[in-house]
Design a protein around this motif. Structure first.
Motif, PDB file in Angstrom:
ATOM      1  N   GLY A 359       0.787  -1.220   0.000  1.00  0.00           N
ATOM      2  CA  GLY A 359       0.000   0.000   0.000  1.00  0.00           C
ATOM      3  C   GLY A 359       0.819   1.270   0.000  1.00  0.00           C
ATOM      4  O   GLY A 359       0.245   2.366  -0.076  1.00  0.00           O
ATOM      5  N   HIS A 360       2.173   1.192   0.078  1.00  0.00           N
ATOM      6  CA  HIS A 360       3.010   2.381   0.086  1.00  0.00           C
ATOM      7  C   HIS A 360       3.319   2.835  -1.343  1.00  0.00           C
ATOM      8  O   HIS A 360       3.399   2.024  -2.274  1.00  0.00           O
ATOM      9  CB  HIS A 360       4.323   2.105   0.822  1.00  0.00           C
ATOM     10  N   LEU A 361       3.510   4.124  -1.499  1.00  0.00           N
ATOM     11  CA  LEU A 361       3.944   4.700  -2.771  1.00  0.00           C
ATOM     12  C   LEU A 361       5.463   4.588  -2.828  1.00  0.00           C
ATOM     13  O   LEU A 361       6.164   5.218  -2.027  1.00  0.00           O
ATOM     14  CB  LEU A 361       3.495   6.159  -2.882  1.00  0.00           C
ATOM     15  N   ILE A 362       5.974   3.776  -3.752  1.00  0.00           N
ATOM     16  CA  ILE A 362       7.410   3.522  -3.823  1.00  0.00           C
ATOM     17  C   ILE A 362       7.953   3.958  -5.179  1.00  0.00           C
ATOM     18  O   ILE A 362       7.202   4.171  -6.145  1.00  0.00           O
ATOM     19  CB  ILE A 362       7.737   2.034  -3.588  1.00  0.00           C
ATOM     20  N   VAL A 363       9.291   4.077  -5.236  1.00  0.00           N
ATOM     21  CA  VAL A 363      10.011   4.375  -6.471  1.00  0.00           C
ATOM     22  C   VAL A 363      11.034   3.268  -6.671  1.00  0.00           C
ATOM     23  O   VAL A 363      11.822   2.982  -5.758  1.00  0.00           O
ATOM     24  CB  VAL A 363      10.713   5.743  -6.412  1.00  0.00           C
ATOM     25  N   THR A 364      11.030   2.625  -7.824  1.00  0.00           N
ATOM     26  CA  THR A 364      11.969   1.544  -8.105  1.00  0.00           C
ATOM     27  C   THR A 364      12.303   1.530  -9.589  1.00  0.00           C
ATOM     28  O   THR A 364      11.805   2.373 -10.363  1.00  0.00           O
ATOM     29  CB  THR A 364      11.394   0.182  -7.668  1.00  0.00           C
ATOM     30  N   GLN A 365      13.137   0.578  -9.981  1.00  0.00           N
ATOM     31  CA  GLN A 365      13.540   0.434 -11.379  1.00  0.00           C
ATOM     32  C   GLN A 365      13.392  -1.018 -11.795  1.00  0.00           C
ATOM     33  O   GLN A 365      13.358  -1.925 -10.949  1.00  0.00           O
ATOM     34  CB  GLN A 365      14.995   0.878 -11.590  1.00  0.00           C
ATOM     35  N   GLY A 366      13.312  -1.239 -13.113  1.00  0.00           N
ATOM     36  CA  GLY A 366      13.211  -2.600 -13.628  1.00  0.00           C
ATOM     37  C   GLY A 366      13.376  -2.635 -15.128  1.00  0.00           C
ATOM     38  O   GLY A 366      13.600  -1.610 -15.785  1.00  0.00           O
ATOM     39  N   GLN A 367      13.243  -3.827 -15.670  1.00  0.00           N
ATOM     40  CA  GLN A 367      13.410  -4.044 -17.112  1.00  0.00           C
ATOM     41  C   GLN A 367      12.133  -4.657 -17.670  1.00  0.00           C
ATOM     42  O   GLN A 367      11.618  -5.650 -17.137  1.00  0.00           O
ATOM     43  CB  GLN A 367      14.598  -4.970 -17.374  1.00  0.00           C
ATOM     44  N   ILE A 368      11.621  -4.045 -18.738  1.00  0.00           N
ATOM     45  CA  ILE A 368      10.375  -4.518 -19.353  1.00  0.00           C
ATOM     46  C   ILE A 368      10.582  -5.919 -19.935  1.00  0.00           C
ATOM     47  O   ILE A 368      11.552  -6.175 -20.651  1.00  0.00           O
ATOM     48  CB  ILE A 368       9.912  -3.555 -20.459  1.00  0.00           C
ATOM     49  N   VAL A 369       9.650  -6.812 -19.599  1.00  0.00           N
ATOM     50  CA  VAL A 369       9.646  -8.151 -20.192  1.00  0.00           C
ATOM     51  C   VAL A 369       8.616  -8.234 -21.312  1.00  0.00           C
ATOM     52  O   VAL A 369       8.866  -8.779 -22.372  1.00  0.00           O
ATOM     53  CB  VAL A 369       9.368  -9.225 -19.117  1.00  0.00           C
ATOM     54  N   GLU A 370       7.445  -7.632 -21.084  1.00  0.00           N
ATOM     55  CA  GLU A 370       6.387  -7.668 -22.099  1.00  0.00           C
ATOM     56  C   GLU A 370       5.354  -6.590 -21.783  1.00  0.00           C
ATOM     57  O   GLU A 370       5.183  -6.212 -20.624  1.00  0.00           O
ATOM     58  CB  GLU A 370       5.725  -9.046 -22.153  1.00  0.00           C
ATOM     59  N   THR A 371       4.671  -6.115 -22.840  1.00  0.00           N
ATOM     60  CA  THR A 371       3.594  -5.139 -22.704  1.00  0.00           C
ATOM     61  C   THR A 371       2.270  -5.804 -23.052  1.00  0.00           C
ATOM     62  O   THR A 371       2.177  -6.513 -24.054  1.00  0.00           O
ATOM     63  CB  THR A 371       3.824  -3.933 -23.624  1.00  0.00           C
ATOM     64  N   PHE A 372       1.247  -5.555 -22.218  1.00  0.00           N
ATOM     65  CA  PHE A 372      -0.088  -6.097 -22.467  1.00  0.00           C
ATOM     66  C   PHE A 372      -1.079  -4.940 -22.470  1.00  0.00           C
ATOM     67  O   PHE A 372      -1.060  -4.089 -21.586  1.00  0.00           O
ATOM     68  CB  PHE A 372      -0.490  -7.108 -21.387  1.00  0.00           C
ATOM     69  N   ARG A 373      -1.939  -4.913 -23.503  1.00  0.00           N
ATOM     70  CA  ARG A 373      -2.953  -3.859 -23.594  1.00  0.00           C
ATOM     71  C   ARG A 373      -4.335  -4.485 -23.556  1.00  0.00           C
ATOM     72  O   ARG A 373      -4.682  -5.284 -24.422  1.00  0.00           O
ATOM     73  CB  ARG A 373      -2.773  -3.066 -24.889  1.00  0.00           C
ATOM     74  N   GLY A 374      -5.116  -4.141 -22.550  1.00  0.00           N
ATOM     75  CA  GLY A 374      -6.471  -4.645 -22.426  1.00  0.00           C
ATOM     76  C   GLY A 374      -7.479  -3.545 -22.666  1.00  0.00           C
ATOM     77  O   GLY A 374      -7.142  -2.392 -22.911  1.00  0.00           O
ATOM     78  N   LEU A 375      -8.766  -3.916 -22.594  1.00  0.00           N
ATOM     79  CA  LEU A 375      -9.823  -2.940 -22.818  1.00  0.00           C
ATOM     80  C   LEU A 375      -9.969  -1.982 -21.638  1.00  0.00           C
ATOM     81  O   LEU A 375     -10.296  -0.812 -21.809  1.00  0.00           O
ATOM     82  CB  LEU A 375     -11.153  -3.667 -23.067  1.00  0.00           C
ATOM     83  N   ILE A 413       9.864   3.366 -12.114  1.00  0.00           N
ATOM     84  CA  ILE A 413       8.464   3.109 -11.770  1.00  0.00           C
ATOM     85  C   ILE A 413       8.136   3.820 -10.465  1.00  0.00           C
ATOM     86  O   ILE A 413       8.876   3.706  -9.478  1.00  0.00           O
ATOM     87  CB  ILE A 413       8.197   1.598 -11.612  1.00  0.00           C
ATOM     88  N   THR A 414       7.034   4.558 -10.465  1.00  0.00           N
ATOM     89  CA  THR A 414       6.500   5.163  -9.246  1.00  0.00           C
ATOM     90  C   THR A 414       5.045   4.730  -9.108  1.00  0.00           C
ATOM     91  O   THR A 414       4.236   4.960 -10.020  1.00  0.00           O
ATOM     92  CB  THR A 414       6.579   6.695  -9.299  1.00  0.00           C
ATOM     93  N   GLY A 415       4.701   4.076  -7.978  1.00  0.00           N
ATOM     94  CA  GLY A 415       3.330   3.619  -7.824  1.00  0.00           C
ATOM     95  C   GLY A 415       3.118   2.935  -6.492  1.00  0.00           C
ATOM     96  O   GLY A 415       4.024   2.812  -5.660  1.00  0.00           O
ATOM     97  N   ILE A 416       1.891   2.481  -6.297  1.00  0.00           N
ATOM     98  CA  ILE A 416       1.503   1.808  -5.062  1.00  0.00           C
ATOM     99  C   ILE A 416       1.896   0.337  -5.165  1.00  0.00           C
ATOM    100  O   ILE A 416       1.495  -0.360  -6.096  1.00  0.00           O
ATOM    101  CB  ILE A 416      -0.007   1.945  -4.822  1.00  0.00           C
TER     102      ILE A 416
END
Length: 720
Positions: A359-375, A413-416
């Motif tokens: 539930g905390h707002l964090i800042v981190t880094q990573g490497q994209i593996v795949e992108t998914f687009r839904g409705l 990445i910045t998010g919950i």
């Protein structure tokens, strides 16, 4: 016909004097125009609603203009209202929304309850969007007065208390109660229990909507409901709203989440700062102890109008456990103050694994593996220092387009952060144990672009290369097959042409030599027969001539046969063929043969080489037969202007007559002159008794068909 489920009708009501006069005026002017094929004039809705049922069933063309008060395309349920009344209209799948000002052309129809307008479902030409505005001012009606069809299709408001909220298919069913009166209100756009507006339960509210009526199956009784276009049209009484907050003390983090058991289902009040908000779903709050973030909580609320990031919010709800964590459900909230957006926590990856930052707002880094687009949302599978993470951005949070990032892209990445989110399908197979919910699309930033040559692109390139190679091999195979077929066709045509040409040549040879010689022999024999009968003249001379003719014919026949059998001339050229033809003749007589060659050898076409070979053969045979030479010299001279061939022998020689004065029996000399003439050349005969004989043939290049130059290995050849 239908009003709410496309199958019910409206009850007829008594005509008012004003609407009756308007109705008479409209149809007195509209019907003559309709007979001429013109569009009907625009009518007020009250004039159509107050038509007689039988008259409405005649499907009169009608055009109305008004505001859409309710539209549910999945149920074919739409209402339009102007300044006089409201009416059901079949808008089918038209792309409109409540508040749109439209002009609709259709046909009247009588329903079971009241008049309606039906449009053509196959065409949208009769629906014209004029603009968008506010919904009309509702007519206040007591809840007990909405139990019949008096206010059918009208935009109304009523005061009541919400007793319950349930899910009815794809809409929320809100039970309204006032005294002994009950009425069910329907709000479209709900597909799950989690999003239901249960925060309304127990509150007195003002509900705004369109009264819909239908006949109950079997009984024929009138059944009414309130069709509410959105949750914003059900408004909690402000006094009751404020009293809920005042009656509930603020609970701090320790008292909310430190207990092992859940509290009773009673209102719980907390205050905190918003770190992420989703309208219609809820928001995350940072709970503070002084200036320090003591914990977080997710507030589930369907209340309209989500708070902004950084807002200090006061909220009341019921504590429940969801996915292993406590949340505040069915909450109401109010914004106490505005503030800047909360900064995310920079937490080392090892600490995330050791401590609980759910539930905390964090800042981190990573490497994209795949992108998914839904409705309904966009998602990225990211590899971080603490494992695979599902990064989510629900659609509608902002209007920025979803970023399709190549695998291998390094991102910030910045998010919950959510621990143990509900996994499904491909994410669960990757062993995903965390989810990060983004606030906006700007929370995902590119730190380093992915290399262009990714595993996927390499695979595609190899696949394309293999496909191109296979196509090239197939094309080469087909080309070679086609070439073989063409070569076979050409070879067959050449064979036929060669056979035809050879037949023509043999026929010409037989006609020019053998046939004429046989005719001459016949003439000589006829003359002998005549002289034998009369015993006149020298019969011995005639027989000798006939014998010579017969011998020459045999030689010509032998030459023609040799022509058919020997491939040397076509394969090795003129000089080699001269050796093959003349050398056997000189060897039988013990005569020395000398053949010389000068210049760059060039092949001749059009049968010229064959004629030259025959001239050389005839000249050599004549020299050996009549001159008894000890040596024959043959010179083949290739010059820039043409070809010179000379045959010289040191035999007895003879006195050369003119070409026109050649004796009848000199068939060989005549044949040589004729062959030279056929190939565009010139033959010269030189001889003196005791001095031998020289025959020269000159052929200029313009008279022949030239071929590729071909040098010989040596300029001179000798044969004994």
């Amino acid at each position: 016909m239908f009003v709410r489920e496309a199958s019910s009708k409206l009850l007829a009501v008594r005509l008012s004097p004003v609407c009756f006069a308007a109705l008479v005026g409209v149809f007195s002017t509209a019907l003559p125009r309709l007979s001429l094929g013109e569009a009907p004039p625009r009518a007020e809705i009250c004039t159509i609603r107050e038509m007689d049922a039988a008259e409405a069933d005649r499907a009169h063309p009608a055009t109305i203009r008004g505001v859409i008060t309710y539209h549910d395309p999945t149920r074919y349920l739409s209402f339009i209202q102007d300044e006089t009344a409201g009416i059901y209209v079949s808008l089918w799948y038209a792309k409109v929304r409540p508040g749109d000002v439209v002009e609709v052309s259709g046909k009247t129809a009588a329903g079971d309850v009241g008049r309606i307008i039906v449009t053509d479902p196959a065409s949208r030409a009769g629906i014209r969007l004029l603009g968008h505005g506010a919904l009309p001012t509702p007519k206040p009606v007591a809840l007990e007065d909405l139990r019949d069809a008096t206010f059918d299709a009208q935009w109304v408001s009523t005061q009541a208390r919400v007793e319950s909220v349930t899910l009815d298919g794809d809409r929320a069913a809100v039970e309204l109660v006032s005294g002994d009166a009950r009425l069910r209100a329907f709000i479209p756009g709900y597909t799950s229990l989690e999003g239901l507006p249960r925060h309304l339960i127990g509150f007195p509210v003002e509900a705004r909507g369109v009264l819909g009526t239908a006949l109950a199956p079997g009984t024929g009784a009138v059944r009414t409901t309130l069709d509410v276009p959105s949750i914003r049209e059900i408004r909690i009484d402000p006094a009751a709203f404020a009293e809920r907050f005042e009656s509930c003390p603020v609970t701090h983090f320790e008292g909310l989440f430190s207990r092992d058991s859940l509290p009773r289902r009673e209102p719980t009040r907390v205050q905190g700062r918003v770190t992420l908000a989703r309208e219609g779903h809820g928001f995350f709050l940072n709970l503070y102890a002084g200036d320090h973030v003591h914990g977080t909580v997710f507030v589930q609320s369907a209340q309209p109008g989500a708070p902004a990031l950084g807002d200090w919010v006061d909220t009341v709800g019921v504590v429940e456990r969801a996915n292993g964590y406590r949340v505040l459900q069915d909450a109401i909230f109010r914004v106490l103050s505005h503030g800047p957006a909360v900064d995310g926590l920079h937490i080392p990856d090892r600490n995330i694994l050791k401590e609980d930052f759910h539930g905390h707002l964090i800042v981190t880094q990573g490497q994209i593996v795949e992108t998914f687009r839904g409705l309904s949302e966009a998602a990225w599978l990211v590899r971080t220092g603490f494992g695979f993470v599902q990064v989510m951005l629900p659609r509608g949070n902002d209007r920025a387009p979803v970023r399709v990032l190549e695998p291998g892209t390094r991102v910030g990445i910045t998010g919950i952060l959510l621990r143990n989110p509900p996994m499904a399908g491909r994410f669960g197979e990757q062993g995903v144990g965390y989810q990060i919910q983004l606030r906006t699309s700007g929370d995902l930033t590119v730190l380093k672009a992915a290399p262009w040559w990714t595993v996927r692109r390499i695979g595609i390139a190899l696949g394309l290369a293999a496909l191109v190679s296979a196509a090239a091999l197939g094309w080469v195979y087909l080309l070679r097959k086609r070439v073989r077929e063409q070569m076979e066709t050409i070879r067959s045509q050449l064979e036929r042409a060669a056979v035809s040409e050879e037949r023509t040549r043999i026929a010409r040879e037989l006609h020019d030599s053998l046939a004429q010689h046989l005719a001459s022999i016949t003439i000589q024999l006829d003359a002998v027969a005549v002289r034998l009968k009369t015993e006149e003249g020298d019969t011995q001379q005639l027989l000798e001539t006939a014998r010579e003719m017969a011998a020459h014919s045999m030689d010509q026949t032998r030459l023609a046969i040799w022509d058919l059998r020997s491939p040397t001339l076509a394969r090795d050229g003129l000089v080699a063929a001269i050796h093959e033809v003349v050398q056997p003749l000189t060897e039988r007589r013990g005569t020395l043969l000398r053949v010389t060659l000068e210049g760059e050898v060039r092949r001749l076409g059009g049968g010229a080489e064959n004629h030259l070979l025959r001239i050389v053969q005839e000249a050599s045979a004549n020299a050996l037969q009549h001159g008894s030479p000890t040596q024959i010299e043959i010179a083949v001279l290739f010059r820039a202007q043409g070809l010179m061939v000379t045959i010289h022998d040191n035999g007895a020689g003879f006195r050369v007559p003119s070409p026109g004065a050649l004796p009848v029996a000199h068939f060989g000399l005549r044949g040589m002159f004729e062959r030279a003439k056929k190939i565009g050349g010139q033959l010269v005969l030189e001889s003196e008794p005791g001095a031998g004989t020289t025959i020269s043939v000159w052929i200029p290049w313009r008279q022949t068909v030239e071929a590729t130059a071909k040098p010989l290995p040596s300029p001179e050849a000798q044969c004994a």
